[in-house]
Structure formats: structure tokens, C-alpha cells
Design a protein around this motif. Structure first.
Motif, PDB file in Angstrom:
ATOM      1  N   GLY A 346       0.821  -1.210   0.000  1.00 37.36           N
ATOM      2  CA  GLY A 346       0.000   0.000   0.000  1.00 37.36           C
ATOM      3  C   GLY A 346       0.854   1.259   0.000  1.00 37.36           C
ATOM      4  N   ILE A 347       0.332   2.313  -0.647  1.00 35.55           N
ATOM      5  CA  ILE A 347       0.985   3.618  -0.646  1.00 35.55           C
ATOM      6  C   ILE A 347      -0.097   4.688  -0.691  1.00 35.55           C
ATOM      7  N   LEU A 348       0.052   5.710   0.155  1.00 37.14           N
ATOM      8  CA  LEU A 348      -0.922   6.796   0.224  1.00 37.14           C
ATOM      9  C   LEU A 348      -0.376   8.022  -0.492  1.00 37.14           C
ATOM     10  N   GLY A 349      -1.187   8.579  -1.380  1.00 36.84           N
ATOM     11  CA  GLY A 349      -0.793   9.796  -2.084  1.00 36.84           C
ATOM     12  C   GLY A 349      -1.531  11.003  -1.543  1.00 36.84           C
ATOM     13  N   MET A 350      -0.784  12.005  -1.087  1.00 39.98           N
ATOM     14  CA  MET A 350      -1.349  13.284  -0.679  1.00 39.98           C
ATOM     15  C   MET A 350      -1.306  14.239  -1.870  1.00 39.98           C
ATOM     16  N   HIS A 351      -2.142  15.266  -1.845  1.00 42.71           N
ATOM     17  CA  HIS A 351      -2.193  16.184  -2.969  1.00 42.71           C
ATOM     18  C   HIS A 351      -2.369  17.623  -2.498  1.00 42.71           C
ATOM     19  N   LYS A 352      -2.518  18.507  -3.461  1.00 47.05           N
ATOM     20  CA  LYS A 352      -2.641  19.921  -3.199  1.00 47.05           C
ATOM     21  C   LYS A 352      -3.919  20.230  -2.413  1.00 47.05           C
ATOM     22  N   ILE A 353      -3.811  21.122  -1.438  1.00 48.06           N
ATOM     23  CA  ILE A 353      -4.996  21.609  -0.715  1.00 48.06           C
ATOM     24  C   ILE A 353      -5.618  22.736  -1.540  1.00 48.06           C
ATOM     25  N   GLN A 354      -6.864  22.555  -1.892  1.00 49.59           N
ATOM     26  CA  GLN A 354      -7.534  23.548  -2.728  1.00 49.59           C
ATOM     27  C   GLN A 354      -8.934  23.829  -2.211  1.00 49.59           C
ATOM     28  N   GLU A 355      -9.279  25.094  -2.138  1.00 47.08           N
ATOM     29  CA  GLU A 355     -10.616  25.462  -1.673  1.00 47.08           C
ATOM     30  C   GLU A 355     -11.658  25.090  -2.732  1.00 47.08           C
ATOM     31  N   ARG A 356     -12.746  24.437  -2.247  1.00 51.68           N
ATOM     32  CA  ARG A 356     -13.811  24.029  -3.150  1.00 51.68           C
ATOM     33  C   ARG A 356     -15.153  24.214  -2.446  1.00 51.68           C
ATOM     34  N   PRO A 357     -16.216  24.465  -3.200  1.00 57.60           N
ATOM     35  CA  PRO A 357     -17.552  24.538  -2.576  1.00 57.60           C
ATOM     36  C   PRO A 357     -18.020  23.151  -2.182  1.00 57.60           C
ATOM     37  N   MET A 358     -18.356  22.978  -0.915  1.00 57.53           N
ATOM     38  CA  MET A 358     -18.810  21.695  -0.391  1.00 57.53           C
ATOM     39  C   MET A 358     -20.180  21.863   0.259  1.00 57.53           C
ATOM     40  N   ALA A 359     -20.994  20.807   0.194  1.00 54.53           N
ATOM     41  CA  ALA A 359     -22.309  20.818   0.838  1.00 54.53           C
ATOM     42  C   ALA A 359     -22.162  20.350   2.277  1.00 54.53           C
ATOM     43  N   VAL A 360     -22.476  21.223   3.231  1.00 50.56           N
ATOM     44  CA  VAL A 360     -22.379  20.907   4.649  1.00 50.56           C
ATOM     45  C   VAL A 360     -23.710  21.251   5.310  1.00 50.56           C
ATOM     46  N   ASN A 361     -24.398  20.223   5.807  1.00 51.59           N
ATOM     47  CA  ASN A 361     -25.697  20.421   6.454  1.00 51.59           C
ATOM     48  C   ASN A 361     -26.660  21.220   5.573  1.00 51.59           C
ATOM     49  N   GLY A 362     -26.684  20.871   4.313  1.00 57.22           N
ATOM     50  CA  GLY A 362     -27.614  21.514   3.389  1.00 57.22           C
ATOM     51  C   GLY A 362     -27.200  22.881   2.903  1.00 57.22           C
ATOM     52  N   GLU A 363     -26.013  23.320   3.263  1.00 59.22           N
ATOM     53  CA  GLU A 363     -25.532  24.627   2.828  1.00 59.22           C
ATOM     54  C   GLU A 363     -24.210  24.472   2.073  1.00 59.22           C
ATOM     55  N   VAL A 364     -23.962  25.398   1.142  1.00 58.01           N
ATOM     56  CA  VAL A 364     -22.712  25.392   0.397  1.00 58.01           C
ATOM     57  C   VAL A 364     -21.659  26.191   1.178  1.00 58.01           C
ATOM     58  N   VAL A 365     -20.556  25.510   1.485  1.00 56.04           N
ATOM     59  CA  VAL A 365     -19.479  26.126   2.266  1.00 56.04           C
ATOM     60  C   VAL A 365     -18.160  25.942   1.515  1.00 56.04           C
ATOM     61  N   ILE A 366     -17.340  26.968   1.519  1.00 54.24           N
ATOM     62  CA  ILE A 366     -16.015  26.870   0.895  1.00 54.24           C
ATOM     63  C   ILE A 366     -15.050  26.266   1.912  1.00 54.24           C
ATOM     64  N   LEU A 367     -14.459  25.117   1.563  1.00 52.26           N
ATOM     65  CA  LEU A 367     -13.564  24.418   2.484  1.00 52.26           C
ATOM     66  C   LEU A 367     -12.251  24.058   1.782  1.00 52.26           C
ATOM     67  N   PRO A 368     -11.148  24.015   2.532  1.00 48.65           N
ATOM     68  CA  PRO A 368      -9.861  23.567   1.973  1.00 48.65           C
ATOM     69  C   PRO A 368      -9.850  22.038   1.892  1.00 48.65           C
ATOM     70  N   MET A 369      -9.934  21.516   0.705  1.00 51.67           N
ATOM     71  CA  MET A 369     -10.063  20.073   0.514  1.00 51.67           C
ATOM     72  C   MET A 369      -8.784  19.488  -0.113  1.00 51.67           C
ATOM     73  N   MET A 370      -8.533  18.227   0.224  1.00 49.46           N
ATOM     74  CA  MET A 370      -7.407  17.498  -0.374  1.00 49.46           C
ATOM     75  C   MET A 370      -7.890  16.132  -0.835  1.00 49.46           C
TER      76      MET A 370
END
Length: 407
Positions: A346-370
Motif C-alpha cells: 500500500g501507498i498513500l498519495g497526498m495532494h494539493k490543498i484547494q478550496e472548493r464549494p462543499m455541501a455541509v448540512n444543506g448549505e454550500v461552504v467553501i472548504l480547503p479540501m485534499m
């Protein structure tokens, strides 16, 4: 009395090495423990140091030559530099000829020696471009000329036009320039291992994504206090190493390896961290990560990165490992499929942290996602285990309190 200088004793996994650079030439004064030669293997660059104060009296293996374990590569004499008569035949001949020639002839011989004392690849570029070694300002160790120095010199504008008789063919107007450079031993070895992994394993990759905001908030809050207390910067890698270690405890198959027809389950956690260096990709290993603190993980990774940059990693530091983490996000990669580091499964690949619109509790929130990518050997690990492992890593990263409190 001359003393033999031999190549180091290579580990069983290393068959031979190549003389990369002679930092000292015949007749040059050298101090005890000063580096006189670099030997490149398919894993690391090994330094050969002077056994005492003195000088070289003979170089038996030139740059580019292959050497075996414990093979004689030079002869050394303690004390002051020896007379010309004890030098190697090549240098002795050059000195004799220089003394019998005019000043112009002597300059030509000196120039020839300067070219000969460069690495084989540098000599080749100098010959092809028609550039004199005296014209190039060396930036390598001890003022030695590198291939980049020749290329940079070639690209500099000149105050006077170059006559057609001496202009290198590769600089002709409209010609498309190519440069052929032999692979380093490390690069060839990396290529062999990556090709072997794709051909000999049933490699599959599963993906997920992680909200990095909780870790980023914690890091922002405590990074100054952490560095003041432990003398190490608080990065993201320590969180990933600890999260992976906990996930490996819950999914031991991901921490196993295949040896022939046997499955080897490891009762320890040695995490390899892929590091990019000028010579190629290397994977130093953090030992017993379940026993390391966050500060020890950060200090270990920083130390390995510095050693990789300086070419100081030892074979022992890159041997073994039960799982690997690679971070393509350092170079801006948003998503990739890492290749297994055999015999690991097994090998885990990490990637760039990028802000994206995410659905959180029925609302759109901008979060830093990887995005996370787990490549695994399907011969050993089922899809259920692979997905479960990656989800566990995700959950531990998104709730770092659970990771710290061992919940």
C-alpha cells in the motif's frame, strides 16, 4: 609508504557502484576525514574520506568507472605532497610535456587536463559544444564544472561574434538542439522498480477527499507554541503519519508484504516518506511511528529532507518500510495514482490543498479540501479493506482530537 584506499563495503542489496566525482587529484594536499571521492550506487552516494593528512599518489579508478565492494580505487601517502615522480603516469606525462613546450603549448595541455578531470558527462558536453573548460565558471564542489555550468555558459551572449570555424554545430540557426545525458544509477534503479511494480502486482487505486480545515485551524493555533517547545515546525505530515499508523493497526493487511507465496504481517510500523531530490526519488523510513511523538515525526522528516538534498542519506535509512506516503501536492498535483513501493502492498498519495464549494448540512461552504489516493496490491488487499483504511485516515484527519486522544 603508500596506503591503499578502497571502496566501502556495499550491503548485499548493492552489487557495485560508480565513481561519480574525484574531489582531489594526484598531488593535492588533503586533510584527515576530508572527502576525496564520491561513489554513486543505485540507492545512495557514498563518500570516501582521507585516512590521514597527506595526498593522493595514484588514482586507480577514474570518474565513470564501475567499482566493486572493497575494491582499490586509489593510493594515498601520509605527510606532505609527494614529488612529481610518484604521481600517476597520466599526470607525470602531462607535466613532462608541459615543461618542454612553449607557453602556448603548456596552456593547451593545462586545458586538456582540466577537461579530463571533469565528470565524463561534462567532458562529453565540452567536446560537443567546443567550449574550453577555462571559459566556464564552475559552481560545483571545489569549483568543479557541472553540465549546467556549460549549458549556462553556452546560452550567455558574447560581446564578439563567434567565427563560423569554431561555432558549435548545435548552435546553427534554425537547428533543433538535443542533449543526451546518461541516466544516473539511482534514476535507473527507480525506473526498474516502478516498472516492476506495474508489471508484477495487481495494483488498484481508490480515492477519497479530506477536509483539511480542522488540522489547519489547529496548526494555526499552536504552531508557534509547538515550535518554541519542541524546536520543530508543526506541518501536515505528522498528522498524516500518525493517522496512517492508527489505520494500519486497524487494517493489518495494508501493513503486510508479499514474499513469494507467503504473506508477511508486520507487527511494527515503519513509514517511508517519499522525498524528491536532484538525483531522483528517494524514500527514507521513519521507524516505529507508533512510538514517535508529533515533534519527533516532524524532526525526522526535516532531517531526511536535508540529507536527501545534500546526498547524505544512508542505505540503512532507506531500507525496509512497511508502508509509504508520497506528497505530490508539494509540486501542485491535484490528483494522481501513486505506484507501489515493492514489496509493500500500500501507498498513500497526498495532494494539493484547494478550496472548493462543499455541501455541509444543506448549505454550500467553501472548504480547503485534499484528494487522497490509496494504491494497493489487490492480490493481498480486498477492496473493502482498502476503502475502510482510507476512510479511517480521512476520519482521523477531519477529527484530529480523536487521533491525539487515541479514540
Amino acid at each position: 609508504m603508500a596506503t591503499e584506499i578502497k571502496a566501502p563495503v556495499f550491503p548485499e542489496s548493492v552489487a557495485d557502484g560508480t565513481i561519480a566525482t574525484w574531489h582531489k587529484q594526484v598531488g593535492e594536499t588533503v586533510s584527515r576525514d576530508e572527502v576525496i571521492c564520491d561513489i554513486e550506487t543505485d540507492k545512495v552516494v557514498l563518500e570516501v574520506v582521507a585516512p590521514a593528512d597527506g595526498s593522493l599518489v595514484l588514482i586507480a579508478k577514474n570518474e565513470g568507472d564501475t567499482v566493486l565492494s572493497n575494491e582499490v580505487i586509489a593510493q594515498f601517502e601520509e605527510g606532505s605532497a609527494p614529488a612529481v615522480s610518484t604521481q600517476s603516469s597520466e599526470v607525470k606525462e602531462s607535466v613532462e610535456v608541459a615543461s618542454s613546450k612553449t607557453e602556448a603549448g603548456a596552456s593547451a595541455i593545462v586545458e586538456r587536463e582540466q577537461v579530463q578531470h571533469q565528470a565524463p558527462s561534462v567532458r562529453k558536453v565540452l567536446t560537443e559544444t567546443g567550449i574550453s573548460a577555462e571559459e566556464v565558471q564552475g559552481t560545483g564542489r571545489g569549483g568543479r564544472i557541472t553540465k549546467e555550468d556549460v549549458v549556462n555558459h553556452q546560452s550567455k551572449p558574447t560581446s564578439a561574434p563567434v567565427s563560423p570555424q569554431v561555432a558549435p554545430l548545435s548552435m546553427a540557426v534554425g537547428e533543433r538542439i538535443e542533449k543526451r545525458v546518461p541516466m544516473t544509477r539511482l534514476r535507473k534503479r527507480v525506473a526498474e522498480r516502478l516498472l516492476s511494480a506495474t508489471q508484477e502486482t495487481a495494483m488498484l487505486t481508490t480515492f477519497n477527499e479530506v477536509n483539511m480545515k480542522p488540522i489547519m485551524d489547529m496548526r494555526q493555533q499552536y504552531k508557534d507554541l509547538f515550535e518554541k517547545r519542541h524546536g520543530a515546525r508543526l506541518g501536515f505530515m505528522s498528522f498524516f503519519v500518525k493517522a496512517v499508523t492508527e489505520a494500519l493497526k486497524r487494517y493489518p493487511a495494508v501493513n503486510a508484504s508479499i514474499d513469494g507465496d507467503d504473506i508477511v504481517y508486520h507487527g511494527y510500523y515503519d513509514i517511508g516518506v517519499a522525498v524528491s531530490s536532484e538525483r531522483g526519488l528517494v524514500v527514507p523510513v521513519l521507524r516505529d511511528t507508533d512510538r514517535l511523538s508529533y515533534a519527533e515525526v516532524e524532526a525526522g522528516i526535516r532531517g531526511y529532507a536535508e540529507k536527501a538534498r545534500d546526498g547524505k542519506l544512508s542505505i540503512e535509512e532507506m531500507s525496509g518500510g512497511t508502508f509509504t506516503i508520497t506528497n505530490g501536492g508539494t509540486f501542485g498535483s491535484l490528483l494522481s495514482t501513486p505506484i507501489l513501493n515493492q514489496p509493500q502492498t500500500g501507498i498513500l498519495g497526498m495532494h494539493k490543498i484547494q478550496e472548493r464549494p462543499m455541501a455541509v448540512n444543506g448549505e454550500v461552504v467553501i472548504l480547503p479540501m485534499m484528494y487522497l489516493a490509496l494504491s494497493y496490491d489487490h492480490r493481498m488487499i480486498d477492496g473493502k479493506e482498502a476503502v475502510g483504511f482510507l476512510v479511517t485516515v480521512k476520519e482521523l484527519l477531519e477529527e484530529p482530537a480523536k487521533l491525539i486522544l487515541d479514540l
